[in-house]
Write a protein that holds these residues in place. Structure first.
Motif, mmCIF file in Angstrom:
data_model
loop_
_atom_site.group_PDB
_atom_site.id
_atom_site.type_symbol
_atom_site.label_atom_id
_atom_site.label_comp_id
_atom_site.label_asym_id
_atom_site.label_seq_id
_atom_site.Cartn_x
_atom_site.Cartn_y
_atom_site.Cartn_z
ATOM 1 N N SER A 52 47.180 109.827 21.559
ATOM 2 C CA SER A 52 46.729 111.086 22.133
ATOM 3 C C SER A 52 47.474 111.332 23.439
ATOM 4 C CB SER A 52 45.223 111.065 22.386
ATOM 5 O OG SER A 52 44.512 111.016 21.171
ATOM 6 N N ALA A 53 47.810 112.573 23.693
ATOM 7 C CA ALA A 53 48.575 112.908 24.893
ATOM 8 C C ALA A 53 48.103 114.240 25.444
ATOM 9 C CB ALA A 53 50.070 112.972 24.576
ATOM 10 N N GLN A 54 48.217 114.398 26.763
ATOM 11 C CA GLN A 54 47.935 115.664 27.407
ATOM 12 C C GLN A 54 49.174 116.546 27.365
ATOM 13 O OE1 GLN A 54 46.638 114.525 31.403
ATOM 14 N NE2 GLN A 54 44.581 115.216 30.884
ATOM 15 N N VAL A 124 46.504 116.577 22.553
ATOM 16 C CA VAL A 124 47.102 116.600 21.218
ATOM 17 C C VAL A 124 47.254 115.177 20.697
ATOM 18 C CG1 VAL A 124 48.360 118.739 21.642
ATOM 19 C CG2 VAL A 124 49.444 116.564 22.167
ATOM 20 N N LYS A 125 47.216 115.054 19.381
ATOM 21 C CA LYS A 125 47.439 113.765 18.737
ATOM 22 C C LYS A 125 48.842 113.765 18.154
ATOM 23 C CE LYS A 125 45.284 110.483 15.545
ATOM 24 N NZ LYS A 125 44.157 110.264 14.598
ATOM 25 N N ALA A 140 53.252 117.674 15.266
ATOM 26 C CA ALA A 140 51.837 117.530 15.566
ATOM 27 C C ALA A 140 51.185 118.894 15.744
ATOM 28 C CB ALA A 140 51.647 116.695 16.822
ATOM 29 N N ALA A 141 49.927 118.986 15.320
ATOM 30 C CA ALA A 141 49.161 120.220 15.502
ATOM 31 C C ALA A 141 49.002 120.509 16.996
ATOM 32 C CB ALA A 141 47.796 120.087 14.845
ATOM 33 N N GLY A 142 49.200 121.762 17.388
ATOM 34 C CA GLY A 142 49.060 122.150 18.781
ATOM 35 C C GLY A 142 50.324 122.023 19.593
ATOM 36 N N LEU A 143 51.401 121.542 18.967
ATOM 37 C CA LEU A 143 52.677 121.386 19.663
ATOM 38 C C LEU A 143 53.732 122.250 19.007
ATOM 39 C CD1 LEU A 143 53.162 117.551 20.341
ATOM 40 C CD2 LEU A 143 52.710 119.342 22.003
ATOM 41 N N PRO A 144 54.663 122.802 19.790
ATOM 42 C CA PRO A 144 55.826 123.430 19.157
ATOM 43 C C PRO A 144 56.639 122.368 18.442
ATOM 44 C CG PRO A 144 56.158 123.206 21.530
ATOM 45 C CD PRO A 144 54.734 122.826 21.264
ATOM 46 N N GLY A 145 57.396 122.765 17.434
ATOM 47 C CA GLY A 145 58.094 121.791 16.611
ATOM 48 C C GLY A 145 59.352 121.207 17.216
ATOM 49 N N TYR A 239 50.724 110.572 28.774
ATOM 50 C CA TYR A 239 49.839 109.648 28.063
ATOM 51 C C TYR A 239 49.853 108.295 28.779
ATOM 52 C CZ TYR A 239 54.418 108.420 26.119
ATOM 53 O OH TYR A 239 55.739 108.071 25.986
ATOM 54 N N THR A 240 48.915 107.441 28.410
ATOM 55 C CA THR A 240 48.831 106.105 29.004
ATOM 56 C C THR A 240 49.167 105.064 27.948
ATOM 57 O OG1 THR A 240 46.449 106.004 28.512
ATOM 58 C CG2 THR A 240 47.106 106.805 30.697
ATOM 59 N N ARG A 241 49.742 103.961 28.405
ATOM 60 C CA ARG A 241 50.057 102.838 27.537
ATOM 61 C C ARG A 241 49.388 101.584 28.061
ATOM 62 N NH1 ARG A 241 54.241 102.065 24.097
ATOM 63 N NH2 ARG A 241 53.087 100.130 23.923
#
Length: 241
Positions: A52-54, A124-125, A140-145, A239-241
């Motif tokens: 998951s990422a912002q 977004v995932k 991913a859904a919610g992101l441009p390709g 995102y965090t790792r």
């Protein structure tokens, strides 16, 4: 004011109208050698499958902390500072006030907008698969390709794009500059440029993986031609790792 180190500033100001390089990425100047243990550092920065990422975006801010410190040092008016901050919060242009006890020229030097990254509030995932050492991004859904079918080999470091071009990474070192607005602790960047008149494919793009104190930021900006169809854009993920 140099608010950012050159690598991030290059990316944040890379415009979609940059066009294509007249030669392929293979003719780019030689890169400096990567640091020891770079493969492990790269693996620690890349997103994981299903991560998951912002979704982030560019914004800016005025250098108010330095202005406030300077005004307090010279005995300027706190009331004038408060009025200045309030006017900016209302969306008004900041105006010089003699009660600040600094010159008009010095006041202007603080009215420089520093680029920053802020959250859009969207989560977004990521669509990401791994086969051996190779990571492949999906749509991913919610992101441009923009990231779709971009691959990254964690063994060689090579980035490949669906336009048919690739690039190897260069290291991004951390900066101790006191006026930086984004605290970069390190990372990697790839500059991909090339064109093929036969396939009508071309790209002028840049991808960065940057380690910040609280998260990793992935930024991909590109101007693309795929089989004669052009597109452009930027995606910024945290995102965090």
């Amino acid at each position: 004011m140099k608010a950012l180190r050159a690598p991030l500033l290059t990316l944040l100001t890379l415009t979609s109208g940059g066009g294509f390089s007249p030669t392929s990425a293979a003719s780019a100047p030689a890169r400096p050698p990567l640091p020891s243990g770079w493969t492990g550092k790269l693996a620690a920065l890349v997103p994981l499958p299903g991560q998951s990422a912002q979704l982030l975006e560019r914004s800016s801010r005025v250098a108010f902390p330095r202005l406030q410190q300077r005004v307090m040092t010279v005995g300027g008016s706190r009331e004038a500072l408060y009025e200045l901050f309030s006017s900016v919060a209302r969306g008004e242009l900041p105006k010089y006030d003699e009660r600040l006890k600094i010159s008009r020229e010095e006041f202007g030097s603080y009215m420089v907008f520093q680029p920053i990254l802020v959250s859009t509030g969207k989560l977004v995932k990521l669509s990401l698969t791994r086969s051996g050492n190779v990571l492949r991004f999906g749509n991913a859904a919610g992101l441009p390709g923009l990231l779709r079918d971009v691959t990254l080999d964690l063994g060689s470091g090579e980035l490949r794009t669906p336009e048919g071009f690739g690039a190897r990474p260069r290291a991004v070192d951390g900066s101790n500059a006191p006026d930086r607005s984004i605290d970069i602790r390190g990372g990697f960047e790839w500059n991909v440029r090339g064109n093929d008149p036969v396939t009508q494919n071309g790209i002028n793009g840049q991808l960065q993986l940057l380690q910040l104190p609280d998260k990793v930021v992935l930024i991909y900006t590109r101007f693309s031609m795929l089989r004669g169809t052009t597109s452009n854009g930027t995606v910024i993920l945290g995102y965090t790792r």
